[in-house]
Write an enzyme that holds these catalytic residues in place. Structure first.
Site, PDB file in Angstrom:
ATOM      1  N   ALA A  16      59.784  35.346  21.620  1.00 21.53           N
ATOM      2  CA  ALA A  16      59.726  33.999  20.907  1.00 21.53           C
ATOM      3  C   ALA A  16      59.754  32.780  21.606  1.00 21.53           C
ATOM      4  CB  ALA A  16      61.177  34.033  20.012  1.00 21.53           C
ATOM      5  N   ASN A  42      65.855  41.110  26.774  1.00 19.05           N
ATOM      6  CA  ASN A  42      65.729  42.156  25.937  1.00 19.05           C
ATOM      7  C   ASN A  42      64.347  42.409  25.359  1.00 19.05           C
ATOM      8  OD1 ASN A  42      68.614  43.058  26.352  1.00 19.05           O
ATOM      9  ND2 ASN A  42      69.014  41.130  25.543  1.00 19.05           N
ATOM     10  N   ALA A  46      62.198  46.109  24.981  1.00 16.76           N
ATOM     11  CA  ALA A  46      62.156  46.788  23.683  1.00 16.76           C
ATOM     12  C   ALA A  46      61.213  48.006  23.784  1.00 16.76           C
ATOM     13  CB  ALA A  46      61.477  45.590  22.706  1.00 16.76           C
ATOM     14  N   GLY A  49      57.711  48.975  18.470  1.00 17.45           N
ATOM     15  CA  GLY A  49      56.581  48.403  18.466  1.00 17.45           C
ATOM     16  C   GLY A  49      56.822  47.065  17.590  1.00 17.45           C
ATOM     17  N   ALA A 154      72.356  27.959  30.324  1.00 18.67           N
ATOM     18  CA  ALA A 154      72.512  26.455  29.261  1.00 18.67           C
ATOM     19  C   ALA A 154      73.907  26.608  28.799  1.00 18.67           C
ATOM     20  CB  ALA A 154      71.660  26.744  28.197  1.00 18.67           C
ATOM     21  N   ARG A 273      69.161  52.114   9.427  1.00 23.05           N
ATOM     22  CA  ARG A 273      69.827  52.338  10.577  1.00 23.05           C
ATOM     23  C   ARG A 273      71.207  52.159  10.364  1.00 23.05           C
ATOM     24  NH1 ARG A 273      66.302  48.583  15.136  1.00 23.05           N
ATOM     25  NH2 ARG A 273      64.708  50.153  15.393  1.00 23.05           N
ATOM     26  N   GLU A 355      65.946  36.349  17.991  1.00 22.87           N
ATOM     27  CA  GLU A 355      67.222  36.845  17.581  1.00 22.87           C
ATOM     28  C   GLU A 355      68.450  35.656  17.196  1.00 22.87           C
ATOM     29  OE1 GLU A 355      70.003  40.692  18.342  1.00 22.87           O
ATOM     30  OE2 GLU A 355      68.550  40.102  19.662  1.00 22.87           O
ATOM     31  N   SER A 371      61.702  42.757  14.439  1.00 20.72           N
ATOM     32  CA  SER A 371      62.224  41.801  15.361  1.00 20.72           C
ATOM     33  C   SER A 371      61.050  41.269  16.068  1.00 20.72           C
ATOM     34  CB  SER A 371      63.305  42.606  16.118  1.00 20.72           C
ATOM     35  OG  SER A 371      62.678  43.448  17.011  1.00 20.72           O
ATOM     36  N   LEU A 372      60.267  41.908  16.798  1.00 20.35           N
ATOM     37  CA  LEU A 372      59.023  41.254  17.870  1.00 20.35           C
ATOM     38  C   LEU A 372      58.382  40.504  16.871  1.00 20.35           C
ATOM     39  CD1 LEU A 372      58.372  44.173  20.259  1.00 20.35           C
ATOM     40  CD2 LEU A 372      59.721  42.083  20.694  1.00 20.35           C
TER      41      LEU A 372
END
Length: 527
Positions: A16, A42, A46, A49, A154, A273, A355, A371-372
């Protein structure tokens, strides 16, 4: 304290963050800040896909419904519709940038199938190395176009009067840098690391969410933590076994070799899941049996899954017998910083993508390989919004006031728990199965009422502990507020919220009419 200014600051170097940087670099001065090396994300690890409607027999409505079913209809309908309609555009863009997606001899995308999907619509690269291939491409593209600052943790946002003006960072040597900006994008990942068994290798301490929380930004859905069913179980849990293995025919079995999902769900091993994770949890903890992934029916396993093969070999597990020992583990967090279609948060000048953001597309449980997709879709949206803003400047504020606010408070960190203690509390009381009594115990153990640190004076290790304990407390209190079982949030003391007939009613209304609108199809039932 050093002060660095840029038009856009991006905190996080996963998919992202880098996609946002790629688009913004066309006309903006951009700095990307990461905790460690840019490859340490992360996203890079991954295995799954990107889900996209590419097959001519597939429809966006079907992807939409699969997403809503996995999310137990807690999803934001319009945001979810936008997500699934953008899938093929994401694949086209990444392909044009050079991501080597897997194709057949005719040049067509090889489409896999994963849990919760009724169709083959998962695009992979390098078999089970999709994240690595995408990240290598993105790193190559932004190199030289944006400034990347590595080794910067940060600490806190520079925020006042409902606006964000940048971020304070600290390196391992204790040097503090204030990065001032007109636009600050949080892309710092989720908070699965507050549990001991997790697929997340880097970070995941919830630091981005905690910074937003301390600055007063709105958060949402923190109770929804997805546990991946199949982490490799060895002497030390050491990695994730991608869901694509089950998509290729892998079967979950107990110590006797008996399939464990046969009578549990119509999709069996490819059920959502949360359902598969609870089943494995029950088998391991209540029936006292080990669970394995039977891969004997998958031809050319080592060629199809080189990453999983290497993972098993590194853990000393032989694949010759065709069984991989597995256990559930915290994998992905659906909750986070509340955002709109353009990544905007409730604070002016602050955005969130990936995320750490709560866009509403995942609902109560993320659908595999969304997610991707989410990271790519909303990073582009955020970047394009920022590019559209004209005549911008950083609004004035009292810098001396902000300095004073960081010199106040006690620098003692005695109130903080150790990381292992935080994880033990979360595992015991707020994991796959939850109930009020345990959650209240966790809330009490995790509270930080009397802790008022001079945050920038703390060592990074203490700041990480503070973030993890804060994130754990926020998650537990959110779990207590949701008095229902829905998706990944399973309360043993409360029933499921959505009846099966209500789900089927929505499904029929969607698949019967291709011209439906999400508002009409879901009116009165969602959320």
């Amino acid at each position: 304290m050093d002060i660095v200014e840029a038009e856009v600051i991006i905190i996080g170097g996963g998919i992202a963050g880098l996609i946002a940087a790629e688009y913004l670099s066309m006309s903006k001065n951009v700095i990307v800040i990461t905790k460690s090396e840019i490859e340490h994300s992360n996203s890079y690890l991954a295995q799954g896909g990107i889900s996209a409607v590419i097959d001519l027999n597939d429809k966006w409505q079907e992807h939409y419904m699969d997403t809503l079913q996995a999310g137990q209809f807690h999803n934001d309908p319009e945001m979810t519709e936008f997500l699934v309609k953008e899938g093929n555009k994401v694949i086209d863009s990444l392909s044009s940038w050079g991501v080597p997606f897997d194709r057949n001899c005719k040049g067509q995308f090889l489409l896999g199938k994963e849990g919760g999907h009724l169709r083959n619509r998962i695009v992979h690269a390098g078999g089970d190395q999709t994240g690595k291939k995408i990240m290598e491409t993105l790193i190559g593209r932004v190199s030289g176009k944006v400034r990347v600052e590595t080794g910067q943790y940060a600490v806190d946002l520079l925020a006042a009067n409902g606006n964000c003006y940048g971020v304070y960072c600290k390196d391992d040597d204790g040097r503090i840098t204030l990065y001032k900006s007109t636009h600050t994008i949080l892309a710092g990942g989720g908070y699965a690391g507050i549990f001991s068994a997790t697929s997340n290798a880097y970070g995941s301490d919830g630091s981005a969410v905690c910074m937003a929380y301390r600055a007063g930004a709105e958060l949402a859905d923190l109770e929804f933590v997805q546990f991946h069913p199949t982490l490799l179980k060895s002497e030390k849990i050491s990695g994730l076994i991608t869901e694509a293995v089950r998509g290729e025919g892998g079967v979950l079995v107990d110590s006797n070799g008996s399939p464990i999902m046969e009578e549990v769900h119509p999709l069996k091993d490819l059920a959502p899941r949360d359902i598969v994770s609870r089943r494995i949890f029950e088998k391991i903890h209540y029936q006292r049996t080990s669970v394995f992934l039977d891969i004997k029916g998958i031809s050319n396993f080592k060629k199809k899954f080189p990453g999983v093969t290497a993972l098993c070999e590194n853990a000393g597990i032989s694949l010759d017998a065709g069984f991989i020992p597995v256990t559930p583990g915290a994998h992905f967090t659906m909750g986070g910083i509340k955002t709109d279609l353009f990544g905007r948060t409730s604070l002016g000048g602050l955005y969130a993508v990936g995320e750490c953001a709560n866009t509403g597309v995942h609902g109560a449980n993320r659908l595999a390989s969304n997610s991707l997709l989410e990271g790519a879709v909303f990073a582009k949206q955020t970047a394009q919004y920022i590019l559209s803003v004209k005549h911008e400047r950083i609004p004035p504020f009292s810098f001396s006031f902000m300095q004073e606010s960081y010199s106040a408070g006690s620098s003692s960190n005695d109130a903080l728990l150790e990381i292992t203690d935080i994880q033990e509390i979360m595992d015991k009381y707020a994991g796959i199965c939850r109930e009020e009594e345990g959650l209240k115990k966790a809330e009490y153990k995790l509270q930080l009422e009397n802790f008022n640190p001079a945050l920038l004076e703390q060592p990074i290790a203490a700041i990480k502990r503070l973030n993890m304990q804060t994130m754990a407390w926020l998650t537990v209190t959110s779990c207590l507020k949701r008095k229902e079982s829905r998706g990944s949030h399973y309360r043993k003391d409360f029933p499921f919220a959505l009846k099966e007939w209500e789900q089927k009613k929505i499904i029929r209304s969607v698949l019967r009419d291709e011209s439906f609108t999400t508002k009409e199809a879901t009116a009165g039932i969602l959320n």
